[in-house]
Scaffold this active site. Sequence first.
Site, PDB file in Angstrom:
ATOM      1  N   GLY A  11      -8.302   4.096  -2.831  1.00  0.00           N
ATOM      2  CA  GLY A  11      -7.954   4.730  -1.551  1.00  0.00           C
ATOM      3  C   GLY A  11      -8.179   6.234  -1.607  1.00  0.00           C
ATOM      4  N   ASP A  34      -7.191  -2.303  -7.560  1.00  0.00           N
ATOM      5  CA  ASP A  34      -7.184  -2.356  -6.097  1.00  0.00           C
ATOM      6  C   ASP A  34      -7.418  -3.795  -5.688  1.00  0.00           C
ATOM      7  OD1 ASP A  34      -7.408  -1.653  -3.278  1.00  0.00           O
ATOM      8  OD2 ASP A  34      -7.801   0.378  -3.975  1.00  0.00           O
ATOM      9  N   ILE A  35      -7.249  -4.072  -4.404  1.00  0.00           N
ATOM     10  CA  ILE A  35      -7.400  -5.454  -3.940  1.00  0.00           C
ATOM     11  C   ILE A  35      -8.868  -5.865  -3.858  1.00  0.00           C
ATOM     12  CG2 ILE A  35      -7.302  -4.918  -1.454  1.00  0.00           C
ATOM     13  CD1 ILE A  35      -5.360  -7.511  -1.393  1.00  0.00           C
ATOM     14  N   TYR A 141       6.337   2.834   9.443  1.00  0.00           N
ATOM     15  CA  TYR A 141       5.933   3.569   8.240  1.00  0.00           C
ATOM     16  C   TYR A 141       7.108   4.415   7.719  1.00  0.00           C
ATOM     17  CZ  TYR A 141       2.940   6.846   5.531  1.00  0.00           C
ATOM     18  OH  TYR A 141       2.330   7.604   4.567  1.00  0.00           O
TER      19      TYR A 141
HETATM   20  C1  AKB Z   1      -0.278   9.436   7.752  1.00  0.00           C
HETATM   21  O1  AKB Z   1      -0.713  10.185   8.639  1.00  0.00           O
HETATM   22  O2  AKB Z   1       0.145   8.301   7.955  1.00  0.00           O
HETATM   23  C2  AKB Z   1      -0.216   9.971   6.331  1.00  0.00           C
HETATM   24  C3  AKB Z   1       1.088  10.606   6.042  1.00  0.00           C
HETATM   25  C4  AKB Z   1       1.399  11.960   6.528  1.00  0.00           C
HETATM   26  O3  AKB Z   1       1.897  10.004   5.414  1.00  0.00           O
HETATM   27  N1  AKB Z   1      -1.303  10.887   6.118  1.00  0.00           N
END
Ligand code: AKB
Length: 314
Positions: A11, A34-35, A141
Amino acid sequence: MKRILITGALGQIGSELTLKLRDIYGTDNVIATDIKKNDSEAAESGPFELVDVTNLNQMVETAKKYKVDTVMHLAALLSATAEAKPVFAWNLNMGGLLNGLETARELNAQFFTPSSIGAFGPSTPKDNTPQDTIMRPSTMYGVNKVAGELLADYYHQKYAVDTRGLRFPGLISYVALPGGGTTDYAVEIYYEAVKNGQYTSYIDKGTYMDMMYMPDALNAIIDLMEADSAKLIHRNSFNVTAMSFDPEEIASSIAKYVPGFEISYNVDPARQKIADSWPNSIDATAAKEEWGFKFEYDLDRMTKEMLEKLRQKL
Ligand code: AKB
């Protein structure tokens, strides 16, 4: 001498971290996983294994095969993709992290994983965001990152695993593209400046986010992992940043080196909403005090180098 297993090694971070760690600790001591495999230098220049981070057995067996003493767990979905596929993101980001921590526990290995400015949310103080503050993110996230920080601290407290992490800002680099992040515009803009002399931004003017150039991010990982554990008050994770800008400011920096460069806007509501929930700028004092965090690149120095490297690459 360290013997390191990296997940997500192909990545954006891993593609460069793998090579830098091989320079420092020796090629055979850095196992990229990695996958999928590709023909990048990270995959071809030393040991490489296919590892699906949701498969604990595969991760542990690979770590045992190479007798690693350090696990650097990078495999994860970034913010925009995670928001589009929240259940998949939970399973990959949290399942992968749990497996990475279990691998480190079983091998008695040191452990690193990145957190993010995405761990903060709309109720977090927006400017000079402190190390210890309100963390109520409004994205999948961010939920993954906060839960991940807590989980890594839990493994340290309960099992004495030497877990360490960084809350990364947007990372800017020319080797591998990020993909699926909210801050990706700050990478794309350099590619478009070199190719077309103009860029249409999906993030609106006036939206400030923290950023860092990849060489500084790699040094921060290495310095944190080498730091004396007795000096660490925090572990998961440290605020780190090198600059904060909005699309207008990065465009002005590029225009100094690309005469006539122009930015226009076609705002993507989904990614704008994520960006609006993040801080404008974070405070990295704890990282500076506890393990000597420093950075070398400001916006203009980074812009100059990004454009030079991309002109060679493209
Ligand atoms: C994203 O934009 O998701 C990443 C981060 C800031 O964690 N680059």
